[in-house]
Design an enzyme around this catalytic site. Structure first.
Site, PDB file in Angstrom:
ATOM      1  N   CYS A   1       0.566  -1.143   0.001  1.00 60.36           N
ATOM      2  CA  CYS A   1      -0.005  -0.075  -0.053  1.00 60.36           C
ATOM      3  C   CYS A   1       0.823   1.261  -0.226  1.00 60.36           C
ATOM      4  CB  CYS A   1      -0.695   0.107   1.201  1.00 60.36           C
ATOM      5  SG  CYS A   1      -2.400  -1.078   0.907  1.00 60.36           S
TER       6      CYS A   1
ATOM      7  N   CYS B   1      13.903   4.352  -6.203  1.00 58.52           N
ATOM      8  CA  CYS B   1      12.628   4.601  -5.952  1.00 58.52           C
ATOM      9  C   CYS B   1      12.260   5.155  -4.705  1.00 58.52           C
ATOM     10  CB  CYS B   1      11.951   2.968  -6.051  1.00 58.52           C
ATOM     11  SG  CYS B   1      12.420   2.029  -4.927  1.00 58.52           S
TER      12      CYS B   1
END
Ligand SMILES: [Zn+2]
Lengths: 97, 382
Positions: free
Chosen positions: B187, B340
């Site tokens: 999530c 990232c």
């Protein structure tokens, strides 16, 4: 012969964000091949190298798990619905691993 | 089954329901539920179970309240930031119902403590965030003969079911093996609509109460699928897998395993990244980028929404999912550094490019989050 395939959120990148796609196939295996032709890469996300549905993904034909029907050979009736349901884990302290 | 005047008033809306009544309310009072995770799902779940008068609640959570929790974890408040979630959860629940007993476990559920903790409760509600704990909760519940109220969320989609191995399938019947790490985004990577755990956790509370009352039709053998973006609620049938590696065994045959290893997470993977020279620190990245004579290509594999929040100067955005078809944008002769948010996705991208034969590609350890902490505090954190 038209079948509605429901694409789960994690795989919609491969279907240009489409949640539902229409295909025409006689068996579940044929349906996955057709999906691959229209949306390259999709079948690889659903099936492993041996062509079987991956252990963390379930494919349901009209609400029944195809593992308990005839697997990829399960015949598809006109107007059926195919759902692809992957495992999701979210719930609490989401943290990238 | 005597109730005080105050209790009669508190539970009056339950007591007038034929399906609950004094007898049902007594069942709730005598019941105990363990909630694993006091986060997005645990918040509504625990709030409703406490309000409903479930007599004994246990809460397992090792984490502290963070700003990014407040968007959906309605048990916690701004004043709780930095403090253990189990403490703010307990305080909040006691403020709703001081008649119930609340036990907190400020720890991670592990194979060493799971059986001890779970065996003290009637039912377990699974509100965890990772596959390793979900498999642990399942296996321990099957071994102990406990019902597992399952809920899971991702972006706009949720899943709910009730796993009672004595009457139906377990979590392993549905998903015999976890996805490999990185195959399913978390999530934190994918995001989640704040109200979604409110819906899924409330459904888990309803299932818990139904099971405790022995009323209605709990979601045993059914998986409920929710898509709030499309306002779509559906069900599929679940069956007991005759080859299930867990619920086909007798309780004494079921052994709790190393679930981190089973799910391929934890230190094993990180040290592998370091061992193979797949990773580079932000300090080294900073030095490499400053050397004007070096041919360095910095690639950001996050999503455009994340790139809009913050970026490292000079990085080219190629979201992980688009990488396979955008390879021509990468100069294979230069040194390639991939980042990232915190280092998970970039490691997947690095492995992918190495397999394709790119020799000089490395993943930025800790991602842009580490860059912000150690190199440039002007880059916002999220
Ligand atoms: Zn099972």
């Amino acid at each position: 012969m038209s079948t509605l395939v429901r694409i789960p959120q994690p795989l919609r990148k491969l279907t240009q964000n489409r949640a539902e796609v229409e295909i025409s196939a006689r068996t579940v295996g044929e349906a996955l091949n057709q999906l691959e032709q229209e949306y390259p890469g999709l079948r690889d996300r659903i099936c492993d190298e041996s062509g079987e549905v991956r252990q963390f993904i379930n494919v349901f034909l009209d609400g029944e798990d195809i593992r308990f029907l005839q697997g990829l050979g399960t015949p598809i009736a006109d107007g059926s619905e195919l759902s692809i349901i992957p495992a999701i884990a979210g719930g609490s302290q989401e943290r990238e691993r | 089954m005597s109730f005080s005047q105050q209790e009669l008033q508190r539970y009056s809306r339950h007591l007038v329901l034929p399906e609950v009544g004094l007898e049902g309310q007594t069942r709730l009072r005598n019941a105990s539920v363990l909630c694993v995770g006091a986060g997005g799902l645990g918040s509504p779940l625990l709030l409703y179970l406490a309000a409903a008068g479930v007599g004994r609640l246990g809460i397992v959570d090792f984490d502290a309240v963070d700003f990014s929790n407040l968007q959906r974890q309605i048990l916690h408040s701004e004043g709780d930031l930095g403090h253990p979630k189990v403490d703010s959860a307990k305080r909040r629940l006691e403020s709703i119902n001081s008649d119930i007993e609340i036990t907190t476990y400020p720890t991670r559920l592990t194979r060493e403590n799971a059986l001890d903790i779970i065996s003290a409760y009637d039912i377990v509600a699974d509100g965890t965030d990772n596959f390793a704990t979900r498999y642990l909760v399942n296996d321990a519940c099957v071994k102990l003969g406990k019902i597992n109220i399952y809920g899971s969320i991702f972006r706009f989609e949720g899943q709910v079911s009730v796993f009672d191995a004595s009457r139906g399938p377990c979590y392993r019947c549905l998903y015999p093996e976890p996805p490999p790490p990185g195959a399913v985004p978390s999530c934190a990577e994918g995001g989640v609509l704040g109200v979604l755990p409110g819906i899924v956790g409330s459904l888990q509370a309803a299932e818990t109460i139904k099971v405790l009352l022995g009323r209605g039709e709990p979601l045993i053998g059914r998986l409920m699928l929710i898509d709030v973006l499309r306002s779509d609620f559906r069900f599929v049938k679940l069956r007991k897998n005759p080859k299930c590696p867990v619920c086909q065994l007798t309780p004494s045959e079921i052994e709790l395993i190393d679930y981190d290893q089973f799910c391929g997470v934890g230190r094993g993977e990180e040290s592998e990244g370091a061992d193979l020279g797949l990773e580079v620190t932000v300090v080294e990245v900073n030095q490499l980028l400053k050397q004007s004579d070096r041919d360095v290509c910095l690639i950001d594999v996050r999503e455009p929404e994340e790139y809009a929040i913050c970026r490292i100067d000079g990085a080219r955005l190629i979201p992980l999912g688009e990488l396979p078809r955008r390879l021509e944008e990468i100069d294979s002769t230069s040194e390639i550094l991939i980042h990232c948010h915190s280092g998970g996705r970039s490691l997947s991208a690095t492995r992918f490019l190495r397999r394709l034969g790119y020799p000089r590609v490395r993943s930025v350890k800790g991602g842009i989050d580490a860059w912000s902490k150690e190199i440039d505090s002007g880059v916002p954190r999220y």
